[in-house]
Design a protein around this motif. Structure first.
Motif, PDB file in Angstrom:
ATOM      1  N   THR A  12      -6.628  21.017   8.923  1.00 45.97           N
ATOM      2  CA  THR A  12      -6.605  22.315   8.250  1.00 45.97           C
ATOM      3  C   THR A  12      -6.327  22.187   6.761  1.00 45.97           C
ATOM      4  O   THR A  12      -6.482  23.151   6.012  1.00 45.97           O
ATOM      5  N   VAL A  13      -5.919  20.994   6.315  1.00 50.93           N
ATOM      6  CA  VAL A  13      -5.602  20.791   4.899  1.00 50.93           C
ATOM      7  C   VAL A  13      -6.877  20.691   4.067  1.00 50.93           C
ATOM      8  O   VAL A  13      -6.925  21.126   2.917  1.00 50.93           O
ATOM      9  N   LEU A  14      -7.926  20.154   4.646  1.00 50.19           N
ATOM     10  CA  LEU A  14      -9.155  19.885   3.899  1.00 50.19           C
ATOM     11  C   LEU A  14      -9.710  21.102   3.167  1.00 50.19           C
ATOM     12  O   LEU A  14      -9.995  21.029   1.966  1.00 50.19           O
ATOM     13  N   PRO A  15      -9.861  22.259   3.831  1.00 52.50           N
ATOM     14  CA  PRO A  15     -10.422  23.412   3.109  1.00 52.50           C
ATOM     15  C   PRO A  15      -9.509  23.950   2.004  1.00 52.50           C
ATOM     16  O   PRO A  15      -9.947  24.753   1.185  1.00 52.50           O
ATOM     17  N   ARG A  16      -8.258  23.518   1.981  1.00 49.11           N
ATOM     18  CA  ARG A  16      -7.312  24.031   0.999  1.00 49.11           C
ATOM     19  C   ARG A  16      -7.277  23.210  -0.277  1.00 49.11           C
ATOM     20  O   ARG A  16      -6.518  23.526  -1.198  1.00 49.11           O
ATOM     21  N   LEU A  53      -5.129  23.513  -3.876  1.00 46.86           N
ATOM     22  CA  LEU A  53      -4.128  22.504  -4.188  1.00 46.86           C
ATOM     23  C   LEU A  53      -4.395  21.875  -5.549  1.00 46.86           C
ATOM     24  O   LEU A  53      -3.463  21.535  -6.293  1.00 46.86           O
ATOM     25  N   THR A  54      -5.651  21.712  -5.881  1.00 49.57           N
ATOM     26  CA  THR A  54      -5.996  21.147  -7.186  1.00 49.57           C
ATOM     27  C   THR A  54      -5.495  22.046  -8.304  1.00 49.57           C
ATOM     28  O   THR A  54      -4.923  21.567  -9.297  1.00 49.57           O
ATOM     29  N   ARG A  55      -5.698  23.342  -8.161  1.00 51.87           N
ATOM     30  CA  ARG A  55      -5.226  24.269  -9.189  1.00 51.87           C
ATOM     31  C   ARG A  55      -3.701  24.247  -9.297  1.00 51.87           C
ATOM     32  O   ARG A  55      -3.137  24.335 -10.387  1.00 51.87           O
ATOM     33  N   LEU A  56      -3.029  24.120  -8.152  1.00 44.83           N
ATOM     34  CA  LEU A  56      -1.570  24.056  -8.177  1.00 44.83           C
ATOM     35  C   LEU A  56      -1.080  22.833  -8.950  1.00 44.83           C
ATOM     36  O   LEU A  56      -0.149  22.919  -9.760  1.00 44.83           O
ATOM     37  N   MET A  57      -1.711  21.702  -8.707  1.00 48.00           N
ATOM     38  CA  MET A  57      -1.269  20.472  -9.367  1.00 48.00           C
ATOM     39  C   MET A  57      -1.471  20.569 -10.869  1.00 48.00           C
ATOM     40  O   MET A  57      -0.642  20.086 -11.650  1.00 48.00           O
ATOM     41  N   ARG A  58      -2.545  21.161 -11.287  1.00 47.10           N
ATOM     42  CA  ARG A  58      -2.791  21.285 -12.718  1.00 47.10           C
ATOM     43  C   ARG A  58      -1.735  22.153 -13.386  1.00 47.10           C
ATOM     44  O   ARG A  58      -1.372  21.927 -14.535  1.00 47.10           O
ATOM     45  N   LYS A  59      -1.244  23.136 -12.645  1.00 43.82           N
ATOM     46  CA  LYS A  59      -0.303  24.082 -13.236  1.00 43.82           C
ATOM     47  C   LYS A  59       1.132  23.596 -13.189  1.00 43.82           C
ATOM     48  O   LYS A  59       1.896  23.795 -14.136  1.00 43.82           O
ATOM     49  N   ARG A 105       6.611  14.938 -13.121  1.00 41.76           N
ATOM     50  CA  ARG A 105       7.597  15.985 -12.901  1.00 41.76           C
ATOM     51  C   ARG A 105       6.901  17.248 -12.412  1.00 41.76           C
ATOM     52  O   ARG A 105       5.732  17.474 -12.672  1.00 41.76           O
ATOM     53  N   ILE A 106       7.662  18.064 -11.727  1.00 43.39           N
ATOM     54  CA  ILE A 106       7.091  19.265 -11.129  1.00 43.39           C
ATOM     55  C   ILE A 106       8.110  20.388 -11.183  1.00 43.39           C
ATOM     56  O   ILE A 106       9.311  20.153 -11.113  1.00 43.39           O
ATOM     57  N   SER A 107       7.628  21.592 -11.302  1.00 43.15           N
ATOM     58  CA  SER A 107       8.518  22.749 -11.329  1.00 43.15           C
ATOM     59  C   SER A 107       8.814  23.213  -9.903  1.00 43.15           C
ATOM     60  O   SER A 107       8.082  22.909  -8.968  1.00 43.15           O
ATOM     61  N   THR A 108       9.902  23.959  -9.759  1.00 48.24           N
ATOM     62  CA  THR A 108      10.319  24.430  -8.436  1.00 48.24           C
ATOM     63  C   THR A 108       9.264  25.312  -7.783  1.00 48.24           C
ATOM     64  O   THR A 108       8.995  25.211  -6.586  1.00 48.24           O
ATOM     65  N   SER A 109       8.629  26.169  -8.573  1.00 50.70           N
ATOM     66  CA  SER A 109       7.629  27.085  -8.016  1.00 50.70           C
ATOM     67  C   SER A 109       6.471  26.320  -7.391  1.00 50.70           C
ATOM     68  O   SER A 109       5.888  26.760  -6.394  1.00 50.70           O
ATOM     69  N   GLY A 110       6.142  25.175  -7.967  1.00 49.00           N
ATOM     70  CA  GLY A 110       5.041  24.391  -7.445  1.00 49.00           C
ATOM     71  C   GLY A 110       5.294  23.909  -6.034  1.00 49.00           C
ATOM     72  O   GLY A 110       4.371  23.845  -5.214  1.00 49.00           O
ATOM     73  N   PHE A 111       6.535  23.552  -5.732  1.00 48.98           N
ATOM     74  CA  PHE A 111       6.850  23.081  -4.392  1.00 48.98           C
ATOM     75  C   PHE A 111       6.640  24.178  -3.363  1.00 48.98           C
ATOM     76  O   PHE A 111       6.031  23.968  -2.311  1.00 48.98           O
ATOM     77  N   ARG A 112       7.154  25.368  -3.659  1.00 45.62           N
ATOM     78  CA  ARG A 112       7.004  26.478  -2.705  1.00 45.62           C
ATOM     79  C   ARG A 112       5.535  26.784  -2.442  1.00 45.62           C
ATOM     80  O   ARG A 112       5.113  26.942  -1.289  1.00 45.62           O
ATOM     81  N   GLU A 113       4.746  26.845  -3.504  1.00 46.87           N
ATOM     82  CA  GLU A 113       3.343  27.204  -3.337  1.00 46.87           C
ATOM     83  C   GLU A 113       2.560  26.094  -2.644  1.00 46.87           C
ATOM     84  O   GLU A 113       1.627  26.360  -1.891  1.00 46.87           O
ATOM     85  N   LEU A 114       2.938  24.851  -2.893  1.00 45.06           N
ATOM     86  CA  LEU A 114       2.259  23.742  -2.228  1.00 45.06           C
ATOM     87  C   LEU A 114       2.440  23.819  -0.723  1.00 45.06           C
ATOM     88  O   LEU A 114       1.483  23.689   0.043  1.00 45.06           O
ATOM     89  N   VAL A 115       3.699  24.013  -0.286  1.00 49.53           N
ATOM     90  CA  VAL A 115       3.964  24.105   1.150  1.00 49.53           C
ATOM     91  C   VAL A 115       3.185  25.265   1.770  1.00 49.53           C
ATOM     92  O   VAL A 115       2.608  25.140   2.853  1.00 49.53           O
ATOM     93  N   ASP A 116       3.127  26.390   1.078  1.00 48.15           N
ATOM     94  CA  ASP A 116       2.372  27.529   1.597  1.00 48.15           C
ATOM     95  C   ASP A 116       0.881  27.209   1.706  1.00 48.15           C
ATOM     96  O   ASP A 116       0.222  27.581   2.682  1.00 48.15           O
ATOM     97  N   GLN A 117       0.337  26.514   0.707  1.00 46.61           N
ATOM     98  CA  GLN A 117      -1.076  26.159   0.746  1.00 46.61           C
ATOM     99  C   GLN A 117      -1.377  25.159   1.863  1.00 46.61           C
ATOM    100  O   GLN A 117      -2.484  25.131   2.404  1.00 46.61           O
ATOM    101  N   LEU A 118      -0.387  24.357   2.228  1.00 47.38           N
ATOM    102  CA  LEU A 118      -0.569  23.403   3.322  1.00 47.38           C
ATOM    103  C   LEU A 118      -0.435  24.077   4.678  1.00 47.38           C
ATOM    104  O   LEU A 118      -0.636  23.452   5.716  1.00 47.38           O
ATOM    105  N   GLY A 119      -0.076  25.357   4.680  1.00 44.51           N
ATOM    106  CA  GLY A 119       0.088  26.055   5.936  1.00 44.51           C
ATOM    107  C   GLY A 119       1.454  25.858   6.553  1.00 44.51           C
ATOM    108  O   GLY A 119       1.630  26.032   7.767  1.00 44.51           O
ATOM    109  N   GLY A 120       2.450  25.473   5.731  1.00 41.28           N
ATOM    110  CA  GLY A 120       3.805  25.240   6.229  1.00 41.28           C
ATOM    111  C   GLY A 120       4.031  23.774   6.554  1.00 41.28           C
ATOM    112  O   GLY A 120       3.117  22.953   6.520  1.00 41.28           O
ATOM    113  N   VAL A 121       5.270  23.441   6.886  1.00 48.53           N
ATOM    114  CA  VAL A 121       5.618  22.059   7.225  1.00 48.53           C
ATOM    115  C   VAL A 121       6.605  22.078   8.392  1.00 48.53           C
ATOM    116  O   VAL A 121       7.521  22.899   8.439  1.00 48.53           O
TER     117      VAL A 121
END
Length: 501
Positions: free
Chosen positions: A323-327, A331-337, A239-255
């Motif tokens: 461009t995802v590799l350096p991020r 992303l690891t910190r986001l998943m933990r949270k 399960r994941i919280s809503t905030s995690g989705f927003r921050e994940l997309v931002d860390q990926l540089g958008g979609v």
């Protein structure tokens, strides 16, 4: 030496839990006699929380495996190489979950109806797993030995809750999916469950499946989903919280997503607003959430499920970007949270290794079959309709229901929607005439798709890929996609591309 992850035959599934207080035991990890056993780590090592994910192709894994040590050092990554490699491989399934997060993605299957009674279950969560230093370097030793079902839910925002806290996972599920990984045919199948699906909660009566998590946590959510699907086994949860989705997309540089029509919505009470124009766009985290949560009047949750599946596909493609590799550290910190799961470390190893070998055509999506009731007070209530859906239930859930037959109708009598994506309006009628000449009896036109496509697409709406293959043989062309993104009233949707002559 191979380590097989054996899901115990007498595993605990939601339907086997007579009461919320019953303890849930994890299936054991079965290992071959000659395998290497990961060495134990002293209890002083801090817990590490890792999350599973699904990759839609081998490209990411191959590219990461080819990165020389010099490049790794130049990037300045501070995470271990094993984590870098695994995160890239596994990211697919977590992203699927994420996308829905506003999608709020996915949620666990066993939660704390009674925390004191779930100690044994909770002890298997990732934040309590001790990780041997070289465990992930032996990824190929771990194998899935049998199919596995994972319940994924994206949780709505909980007012006043701190992101990542237990309270932040206690809301309604904004998105729910059941993911099945099947080593026998090397497939990953995702079944979207509309949030308005009506289910029965013991001693509480009928309610929507989206309320199950808030009423009884993931234990109850898993139980009602399982019972609705003829006691389907549910092995693990994410399960994941809503905030995690927003921050994940931002860390990926958008979609990059195609928005088929303008989306505008204002909620003065909550302050939530949606303002998206039509066409191809690179959405940031906030915009991606808007795209996933927008809901049209009179259609319930179904078009939203379609957009969520489209977003999953786009997120998986985004992972192929260099461009995802350096991020990855962020992303690891986001998943933990923002993620919560009861997957064990060995199981995550097996899932990661399995995902590497899944071909794109074997990643399939469908929607739980059902209909809206004309007699319900709530127009958005969605009632299951399993008529002729035995094949879908067997492939996507792994159950056989007595009395329900498979849909064995020839493709020529199934409902086929024809949609034009070109600037040649006459092609729609040409395709319909052609199919009728071939003996098709239920073919109809739907409004043009605004995104022009070079290649004709065959969308299999009900999960049975074979019907798409049969239709392609008749047409002589077409790229097959198994998803719920075609016309909702069809069995198959043809999107005519520029390759149609």
């Amino acid at each position: 030496m191979i380590k097989q992850i054996q899901w115990s035959e007498n595993q605990v599934t939601p339907q086997q839990v007579p009461a919320a207080e019953q303890e849930v035991k994890q299936p054991p990890v079965q290992k071959s006699e000659n395998q290497l056993t990961p060495q134990p780590v002293p209890a002083s090592i801090p817990p590490v929380k890792l999350k599973p994910s699904v990759n839609s192709s081998r490209n990411v894994v191959e590219s990461v495996g080819a990165i020389p040590n010099e490049l790794y050092d130049r990037l300045g990554l501070t995470i271990p190489r094993w984590l870098l490699w695994v995160l890239t491989i596994v990211f697919g399934i977590i992203l699927s979950g994420l996308l829905a997060s506003s999608l709020a993605l996915w949620t666990p299957l066993w939660s704390n109806l009674d925390q004191a009674k779930d100690d044994e279950f909770g002890a298997n969560k990732q934040d309590q797993v001790k990780v041997p230093g070289d465990l992930w370097t032996k990824l190929s030793q771990y194998k899935l030995s049998r199919p596995m079902n994972i319940l994924i839910m994206g949780i709505e925002p909980v007012p006043g809750a701190v992101d990542g806290s237990p309270e932040s996972f206690a809301g309604n599920s904004d998105t729910m999916m059941l993911v099945r990984l099947n080593p026998s045919d090397k497939s990953i199948r995702l079944l979207s469950i509309p949030r308005g699906t009506m289910i029965a909660i013991p001693e509480q009566g009928l309610t929507k499946v989206s309320e199950a998590n808030a009423k009884g946590g993931p234990v109850l959510a898993a139980r009602v989903v399982s019972r609705s699907l003829n006691n389907a086994p549910i092995d693990r949860y994410i399960r994941i919280s809503t905030s995690g989705f927003r921050e994940l997309v931002d860390q990926l540089g958008g979609v990059d997503v195609f928005v088929p029509e303008p989306m505008n919505y204002q909620d003065q009470a909550s302050g939530f607003s949606i303002n998206l124009v039509s066409g191809w766009q690179s959405l940031n985290g906030k915009q991606a959430e808007q795209f996933a949560r927008f809901r049209e009047e009179g259609m319930g949750d179904l078009p939203r499920v379609q957009r969520q599946q489209a977003l999953i596909t786009s997120l998986l493609q985004r992972l192929n970007s260099p461009t995802v590799l350096p991020r990855l550290p962020q992303l690891t910190r986001l998943m933990r949270k923002y993620f919560d799961t009861n997957l064990k470390m060995e199981e995550m190893m097996a899932l990661a290794n399995f995902s590497v070998n899944v071909e794109r055509d074997n990643f399939q999506m469908a929607m739980l079959p059902g209909t809206f009731s004309k007699f319900s007070q709530d127009a958005n209530s969605y009632w299951l309709n399993m008529t002729g859906q035995q094949s879908l239930l067997n492939d996507f859930v792994g159950v056989n229901i007595t009395g329900i037959k498979s849909d064995n109708r020839p493709v020529s009598i199934q409902r086929v929607a024809v949609q034009n994506t070109t600037n040649q309006p006459q092609l729609t009628e040409k395709v319909i005439i052609y199919l009728k000449q071939k003996g098709f009896t239920n073919v109809y036109a739907i409004p043009d798709w605004p995104d022009s496509q070079r290649q004709t697409q065959i969308i299999v709406q009900k999960g049975n890929r074979q019907t798409g293959i049969d239709l392609r043989q008749v047409l002589g062309l077409g790229q097959i996609e198994v998803s719920a993104n075609g016309d909702l009233g069809s069995d198959l949707t043809i999107r005519i591309g520029k390759d149609w002559k």
